[in-house]
Design a protein around this motif. Structure first.
Motif, PDB file in Angstrom:
ATOM      1  N   ILE A  82       0.859  -1.184   0.000  1.00 55.82           N
ATOM      2  CA  ILE A  82       0.000   0.000   0.000  1.00 55.82           C
ATOM      3  C   ILE A  82       0.897   1.236   0.000  1.00 55.82           C
ATOM      4  O   ILE A  82       1.828   1.353   0.805  1.00 55.82           O
ATOM      5  CB  ILE A  82      -0.925   0.028   1.242  1.00 55.82           C
ATOM      6  CG1 ILE A  82      -1.819  -1.211   1.280  1.00 55.82           C
ATOM      7  CG2 ILE A  82      -1.744   1.303   1.295  1.00 55.82           C
ATOM      8  CD1 ILE A  82      -2.805  -1.289   0.146  1.00 55.82           C
ATOM      9  N   LEU A  83       0.600   2.167  -0.896  1.00 56.68           N
ATOM     10  CA  LEU A  83       1.304   3.444  -0.962  1.00 56.68           C
ATOM     11  C   LEU A  83       0.328   4.531  -0.545  1.00 56.68           C
ATOM     12  O   LEU A  83      -0.746   4.675  -1.140  1.00 56.68           O
ATOM     13  CB  LEU A  83       1.809   3.708  -2.392  1.00 56.68           C
ATOM     14  CG  LEU A  83       2.377   5.098  -2.672  1.00 56.68           C
ATOM     15  CD1 LEU A  83       3.638   5.355  -1.857  1.00 56.68           C
ATOM     16  CD2 LEU A  83       2.668   5.266  -4.161  1.00 56.68           C
ATOM     17  N   TYR A  84       0.687   5.247   0.498  1.00 52.53           N
ATOM     18  CA  TYR A  84      -0.096   6.400   0.946  1.00 52.53           C
ATOM     19  C   TYR A  84       0.754   7.624   0.680  1.00 52.53           C
ATOM     20  O   TYR A  84       1.893   7.724   1.159  1.00 52.53           O
ATOM     21  CB  TYR A  84      -0.420   6.283   2.445  1.00 52.53           C
ATOM     22  CG  TYR A  84      -1.081   7.512   3.008  1.00 52.53           C
ATOM     23  CD1 TYR A  84      -2.460   7.682   2.912  1.00 52.53           C
ATOM     24  CD2 TYR A  84      -0.340   8.509   3.621  1.00 52.53           C
ATOM     25  CE1 TYR A  84      -3.075   8.805   3.425  1.00 52.53           C
ATOM     26  CE2 TYR A  84      -0.942   9.643   4.127  1.00 52.53           C
ATOM     27  CZ  TYR A  84      -2.312   9.795   4.032  1.00 52.53           C
ATOM     28  OH  TYR A  84      -2.924  10.914   4.526  1.00 52.53           O
ATOM     29  N   VAL A  85       0.230   8.558  -0.104  1.00 49.63           N
ATOM     30  CA  VAL A  85       1.007   9.741  -0.448  1.00 49.63           C
ATOM     31  C   VAL A  85       0.097  10.970  -0.492  1.00 49.63           C
ATOM     32  O   VAL A  85      -1.029  10.906  -0.986  1.00 49.63           O
ATOM     33  CB  VAL A  85       1.758   9.545  -1.794  1.00 49.63           C
ATOM     34  CG1 VAL A  85       0.818   9.327  -2.929  1.00 49.63           C
ATOM     35  CG2 VAL A  85       2.689  10.680  -2.093  1.00 49.63           C
ATOM     36  N   ALA A  86       0.585  12.039   0.099  1.00 45.10           N
ATOM     37  CA  ALA A  86      -0.083  13.340   0.007  1.00 45.10           C
ATOM     38  C   ALA A  86       0.799  14.233  -0.853  1.00 45.10           C
ATOM     39  O   ALA A  86       2.020  14.277  -0.677  1.00 45.10           O
ATOM     40  CB  ALA A  86      -0.287  13.944   1.389  1.00 45.10           C
TER      41      ALA A  86
END
Length: 164
Positions: A82-86
């Motif tokens: 899972i990639l979480y990016v803002a």
């Protein structure tokens, strides 16, 4: 003993002359250096010859557009993560900001598609993140129909970046 006195006087006189020549040469060289670099007394005494001072041009305020955070599944041949990016975009001008806001669903879709193409091991390296910045920048600057020119994005900034 009478011969030694003039000899020491002569040595003393030669030493004083040598020191005087060295001091004069040093002062002359220093003044020449200051004159050539513009730091000399001549430039301080004649302000009329000095170029007019330029007033500092105020830089425009930066224009930042934060995008809602993305959560994407990224895969390689062995696993999925899972990639979480803002992401926050910096634009060069207000028309670019308005275009991004107006086309926000398409902006997010383009970013989401590029993020989903990433390899988890690659985006965890500094080089991989830099390549992702370049890819996102190019993709998000493409024209949004019916416009013939896309927004001028100067930076793609990660404000959060987690791979789990």
């Amino acid at each position: 003993m009478a011969k030694q006195k003039p000899s020491t006087m002569l040595k003393l006189l030669k030493t004083l002359i040598g020191v005087s020549v060295i001091a004069a040469a040093s002062i002359g060289a220093t003044l020449l250096y200051y004159e050539k670099t513009g730091l000399g007394l001549a430039s301080a005494e004649s302000p009329a010859d000095a170029p007019p001072e330029r007033k500092a041009v105020p830089l425009p305020a930066p224009i930042f557009i934060p995008l809602d955070p993305f959560t994407v599944t990224v895969r390689n041949e062995n696993s999925q993560r899972i990639l979480y990016v803002a992401i926050t975009l910096r634009t060069a001008d207000d028309p670019s900001r308005r275009m991004i806001v107006e086309f926000m669903p398409e902006v997010r879709d383009r970013a989401l598609r590029k993020l989903a193409e990433q390899q988890p091991d690659r985006v965890q390296t500094p080089e991989g993140r830099q390549a992702l910045v370049a890819t996102l920048s190019k993709t998000l600057q493409d024209p949004y129909l019916p416009h013939s020119k896309g927004p001028d994005i100067t930076s793609v900034l990660f404000t959060a970046f987690v791979v789990q």
